[in-house]
Design a protein around this motif. Structure first.
Motif, PDB file in Angstrom:
ATOM      1  N   ALA A 113     -28.455 -70.648  10.703  1.00  0.00           N
ATOM      2  CA  ALA A 113     -28.156 -70.863  11.973  1.00  0.00           C
ATOM      3  C   ALA A 113     -27.993 -72.181  12.480  1.00  0.00           C
ATOM      4  CB  ALA A 113     -29.214 -70.209  12.828  1.00  0.00           C
ATOM      5  N   LEU A 114     -28.559 -73.280  11.903  1.00  0.00           N
ATOM      6  CA  LEU A 114     -28.263 -74.711  11.905  1.00  0.00           C
ATOM      7  C   LEU A 114     -27.017 -75.107  11.648  1.00  0.00           C
ATOM      8  CD1 LEU A 114     -29.595 -77.208  12.704  1.00  0.00           C
ATOM      9  CD2 LEU A 114     -30.267 -77.386  10.475  1.00  0.00           C
ATOM     10  N   LEU A 115     -26.400 -74.455  10.464  1.00  0.00           N
ATOM     11  CA  LEU A 115     -25.026 -74.752   9.928  1.00  0.00           C
ATOM     12  C   LEU A 115     -23.849 -73.844  10.398  1.00  0.00           C
ATOM     13  CD1 LEU A 115     -26.512 -75.385   6.400  1.00  0.00           C
ATOM     14  CD2 LEU A 115     -25.865 -77.178   7.992  1.00  0.00           C
ATOM     15  N   ALA A 116     -23.941 -72.812  11.294  1.00  0.00           N
ATOM     16  CA  ALA A 116     -22.967 -71.750  11.590  1.00  0.00           C
ATOM     17  C   ALA A 116     -21.564 -72.410  12.480  1.00  0.00           C
ATOM     18  CB  ALA A 116     -23.850 -70.810  12.495  1.00  0.00           C
ATOM     19  N   ASN A 117     -21.758 -73.370  13.170  1.00  0.00           N
ATOM     20  CA  ASN A 117     -20.611 -73.884  13.833  1.00  0.00           C
ATOM     21  C   ASN A 117     -20.472 -75.277  13.867  1.00  0.00           C
ATOM     22  OD1 ASN A 117     -19.489 -71.016  14.522  1.00  0.00           O
ATOM     23  ND2 ASN A 117     -21.144 -70.844  15.740  1.00  0.00           N
ATOM     24  N   LEU A 118     -21.450 -75.961  12.800  1.00  0.00           N
ATOM     25  CA  LEU A 118     -21.361 -77.114  13.149  1.00  0.00           C
ATOM     26  C   LEU A 118     -20.076 -78.135  12.988  1.00  0.00           C
ATOM     27  CD1 LEU A 118     -24.094 -79.022  12.911  1.00  0.00           C
ATOM     28  CD2 LEU A 118     -24.129 -79.273  10.536  1.00  0.00           C
ATOM     29  N   PRO A 119     -19.309 -77.831  12.433  1.00  0.00           N
ATOM     30  CA  PRO A 119     -17.861 -78.412  12.443  1.00  0.00           C
ATOM     31  C   PRO A 119     -17.373 -78.796  14.012  1.00  0.00           C
ATOM     32  CG  PRO A 119     -17.885 -77.244  10.753  1.00  0.00           C
ATOM     33  CD  PRO A 119     -19.153 -76.903  11.315  1.00  0.00           C
ATOM     34  N   PHE A 120     -17.916 -77.924  14.916  1.00  0.00           N
ATOM     35  CA  PHE A 120     -17.273 -77.913  16.336  1.00  0.00           C
ATOM     36  C   PHE A 120     -18.201 -78.704  17.179  1.00  0.00           C
ATOM     37  CE2 PHE A 120     -15.894 -73.832  14.190  1.00  0.00           C
ATOM     38  CZ  PHE A 120     -14.671 -74.179  14.320  1.00  0.00           C
ATOM     39  N   PHE A 121     -19.013 -79.353  16.667  1.00  0.00           N
ATOM     40  CA  PHE A 121     -20.115 -80.163  17.508  1.00  0.00           C
ATOM     41  C   PHE A 121     -19.791 -81.621  17.509  1.00  0.00           C
ATOM     42  CE2 PHE A 121     -22.683 -76.217  17.227  1.00  0.00           C
ATOM     43  CZ  PHE A 121     -23.147 -76.140  18.580  1.00  0.00           C
ATOM     44  N   PRO A 122     -19.926 -82.394  18.393  1.00  0.00           N
ATOM     45  CA  PRO A 122     -19.841 -83.872  18.332  1.00  0.00           C
ATOM     46  C   PRO A 122     -20.505 -84.647  16.991  1.00  0.00           C
ATOM     47  CG  PRO A 122     -20.463 -83.412  20.586  1.00  0.00           C
ATOM     48  CD  PRO A 122     -20.628 -81.995  19.608  1.00  0.00           C
ATOM     49  N   ILE A 123     -20.066 -85.579  16.756  1.00  0.00           N
ATOM     50  CA  ILE A 123     -20.723 -86.251  15.349  1.00  0.00           C
ATOM     51  C   ILE A 123     -21.988 -86.332  15.408  1.00  0.00           C
ATOM     52  CG2 ILE A 123     -20.560 -88.408  14.083  1.00  0.00           C
ATOM     53  CD1 ILE A 123     -18.242 -86.504  13.346  1.00  0.00           C
ATOM     54  N   ARG A 124     -22.612 -86.773  16.672  1.00  0.00           N
ATOM     55  CA  ARG A 124     -23.919 -86.976  16.878  1.00  0.00           C
ATOM     56  C   ARG A 124     -24.888 -86.024  16.649  1.00  0.00           C
ATOM     57  NH1 ARG A 124     -25.810 -85.023  21.492  1.00  0.00           N
ATOM     58  NH2 ARG A 124     -24.236 -84.961  23.187  1.00  0.00           N
ATOM     59  N   VAL A 125     -24.275 -84.542  16.955  1.00  0.00           N
ATOM     60  CA  VAL A 125     -24.924 -83.399  16.852  1.00  0.00           C
ATOM     61  C   VAL A 125     -24.994 -83.179  15.269  1.00  0.00           C
ATOM     62  CG1 VAL A 125     -25.188 -81.151  17.463  1.00  0.00           C
ATOM     63  CG2 VAL A 125     -24.373 -82.768  19.442  1.00  0.00           C
ATOM     64  N   GLN A 126     -23.841 -83.297  14.926  1.00  0.00           N
ATOM     65  CA  GLN A 126     -23.801 -83.008  13.317  1.00  0.00           C
ATOM     66  C   GLN A 126     -24.632 -83.890  12.478  1.00  0.00           C
ATOM     67  OE1 GLN A 126     -19.811 -83.137  11.784  1.00  0.00           O
ATOM     68  NE2 GLN A 126     -18.791 -82.260  13.526  1.00  0.00           N
ATOM     69  N   ARG A 127     -24.847 -85.037  12.832  1.00  0.00           N
ATOM     70  CA  ARG A 127     -25.775 -85.821  12.271  1.00  0.00           C
ATOM     71  C   ARG A 127     -27.116 -85.455  12.407  1.00  0.00           C
ATOM     72  NH1 ARG A 127     -23.916 -92.097  13.718  1.00  0.00           N
ATOM     73  NH2 ARG A 127     -21.891 -92.102  12.387  1.00  0.00           N
ATOM     74  N   SER A 128     -27.546 -85.127  13.448  1.00  0.00           N
ATOM     75  CA  SER A 128     -28.882 -84.533  13.570  1.00  0.00           C
ATOM     76  C   SER A 128     -29.017 -83.521  12.914  1.00  0.00           C
ATOM     77  CB  SER A 128     -28.992 -84.500  15.387  1.00  0.00           C
ATOM     78  OG  SER A 128     -30.450 -83.920  15.345  1.00  0.00           O
ATOM     79  N   ALA A 129     -28.127 -82.744  13.116  1.00  0.00           N
ATOM     80  CA  ALA A 129     -28.257 -81.112  12.583  1.00  0.00           C
ATOM     81  C   ALA A 129     -28.546 -81.375  10.971  1.00  0.00           C
ATOM     82  CB  ALA A 129     -27.228 -80.260  12.870  1.00  0.00           C
ATOM     83  N   VAL A 166     -22.227 -90.494   7.545  1.00  0.00           N
ATOM     84  CA  VAL A 166     -23.545 -90.104   7.609  1.00  0.00           C
ATOM     85  C   VAL A 166     -23.712 -88.566   7.545  1.00  0.00           C
ATOM     86  CG1 VAL A 166     -25.729 -89.852   8.957  1.00  0.00           C
ATOM     87  CG2 VAL A 166     -24.279 -91.972   9.222  1.00  0.00           C
ATOM     88  N   VAL A 167     -22.791 -87.653   7.952  1.00  0.00           N
ATOM     89  CA  VAL A 167     -22.893 -86.428   7.962  1.00  0.00           C
ATOM     90  C   VAL A 167     -22.544 -86.158   6.266  1.00  0.00           C
ATOM     91  CG1 VAL A 167     -21.529 -84.111   8.322  1.00  0.00           C
ATOM     92  CG2 VAL A 167     -22.187 -85.820  10.232  1.00  0.00           C
ATOM     93  N   THR A 168     -21.550 -86.646   5.803  1.00  0.00           N
ATOM     94  CA  THR A 168     -21.261 -86.415   4.465  1.00  0.00           C
ATOM     95  C   THR A 168     -22.263 -86.800   3.583  1.00  0.00           C
ATOM     96  OG1 THR A 168     -18.773 -86.928   4.935  1.00  0.00           O
ATOM     97  CG2 THR A 168     -19.369 -87.141   2.612  1.00  0.00           C
ATOM     98  N   ALA A 169     -23.131 -87.935   3.582  1.00  0.00           N
ATOM     99  CA  ALA A 169     -24.020 -88.510   2.866  1.00  0.00           C
ATOM    100  C   ALA A 169     -25.324 -87.313   3.041  1.00  0.00           C
ATOM    101  CB  ALA A 169     -24.764 -89.643   3.406  1.00  0.00           C
ATOM    102  N   HIS A 170     -25.543 -86.837   4.012  1.00  0.00           N
ATOM    103  CA  HIS A 170     -26.637 -85.683   4.098  1.00  0.00           C
ATOM    104  C   HIS A 170     -26.088 -84.472   3.305  1.00  0.00           C
ATOM    105  CE1 HIS A 170     -29.296 -88.206   6.717  1.00  0.00           C
ATOM    106  NE2 HIS A 170     -28.493 -87.678   7.840  1.00  0.00           N
ATOM    107  N   ALA A 171     -24.894 -84.114   3.490  1.00  0.00           N
ATOM    108  CA  ALA A 171     -24.370 -83.076   2.718  1.00  0.00           C
ATOM    109  C   ALA A 171     -24.725 -83.025   1.056  1.00  0.00           C
ATOM    110  CB  ALA A 171     -22.775 -82.814   2.936  1.00  0.00           C
ATOM    111  N   VAL A 172     -24.216 -84.425   0.844  1.00  0.00           N
ATOM    112  CA  VAL A 172     -24.391 -84.701  -0.527  1.00  0.00           C
ATOM    113  C   VAL A 172     -25.822 -84.667  -1.204  1.00  0.00           C
ATOM    114  CG1 VAL A 172     -23.952 -86.706  -2.357  1.00  0.00           C
ATOM    115  CG2 VAL A 172     -22.100 -86.073  -0.670  1.00  0.00           C
ATOM    116  N   ARG A 173     -26.601 -85.039  -0.206  1.00  0.00           N
ATOM    117  CA  ARG A 173     -28.373 -85.075  -0.658  1.00  0.00           C
ATOM    118  C   ARG A 173     -28.660 -83.694  -0.636  1.00  0.00           C
ATOM    119  NH1 ARG A 173     -31.543 -88.374   3.677  1.00  0.00           N
ATOM    120  NH2 ARG A 173     -33.302 -87.226   2.390  1.00  0.00           N
ATOM    121  N   ILE A 174     -27.926 -82.926   0.120  1.00  0.00           N
ATOM    122  CA  ILE A 174     -28.444 -81.265   0.032  1.00  0.00           C
ATOM    123  C   ILE A 174     -27.909 -80.806  -1.267  1.00  0.00           C
ATOM    124  CG2 ILE A 174     -27.915 -79.031   1.006  1.00  0.00           C
ATOM    125  CD1 ILE A 174     -27.977 -80.357   3.725  1.00  0.00           C
ATOM    126  N   PHE A 175     -26.530 -81.202  -1.827  1.00  0.00           N
ATOM    127  CA  PHE A 175     -26.303 -80.569  -2.973  1.00  0.00           C
ATOM    128  C   PHE A 175     -26.984 -81.167  -4.029  1.00  0.00           C
ATOM    129  CE2 PHE A 175     -22.495 -79.090  -0.819  1.00  0.00           C
ATOM    130  CZ  PHE A 175     -22.067 -77.918  -1.806  1.00  0.00           C
TER     131      PHE A 175
END
Length: 100
Positions: free
Chosen positions: A26-42, A79-88
């Motif tokens: 649910a957290l990731l469902a529509n994330l690309p459509f949110f502002p960067i600050r929301v993406q970072r927090s999510a 920051v969003v990319t770094a978090h995504a890489v950490r998840i992988f």
């Protein structure tokens, strides 16, 4: 946006329940459509939730990886990319995959 904020707060208090009830997808469902600050927090919340997922819930990880990979973009927010890489990296570690 408010729902993502609430989900982030709940994940700090009861992360296992958030995972069990499908909070990570649910957290990731529509994330690309949110502002960067929301993406970072999510994504920070997603990283925290990933650390709570046990090996028994690997289907949750596998189901979320395509959405997370969509956020890895060399032209996107670092920051969003770094978090995504950490998840992988966390998923690879969970599955016993080592870096080549």
């Amino acid at each position: 946006e408010e729902a993502l904020i609430a989900l982030g707060r709940m994940s700090k208090i009861v992360p296992a329940s958030v995972i069990k009830e499908g909070g990570l997808p649910a957290l990731l469902a529509n994330l690309p459509f949110f502002p960067i600050r929301v993406q970072r927090s999510a994504m920070e919340t997603a990283v925290e939730l990933m650390s709570e997922i046990s090996f028994l819930r690997t289907s949750v990880i596998v189901d979320c990886l395509p959405k997370i990979s969509d956020l890895i973009n060399p032209d996107g927010d670092k920051v969003v990319t770094a978090h995504a890489v950490r998840i992988f990296e966390s998923a690879a570690k969970e599955f016993g995959i080592s870096k080549a």
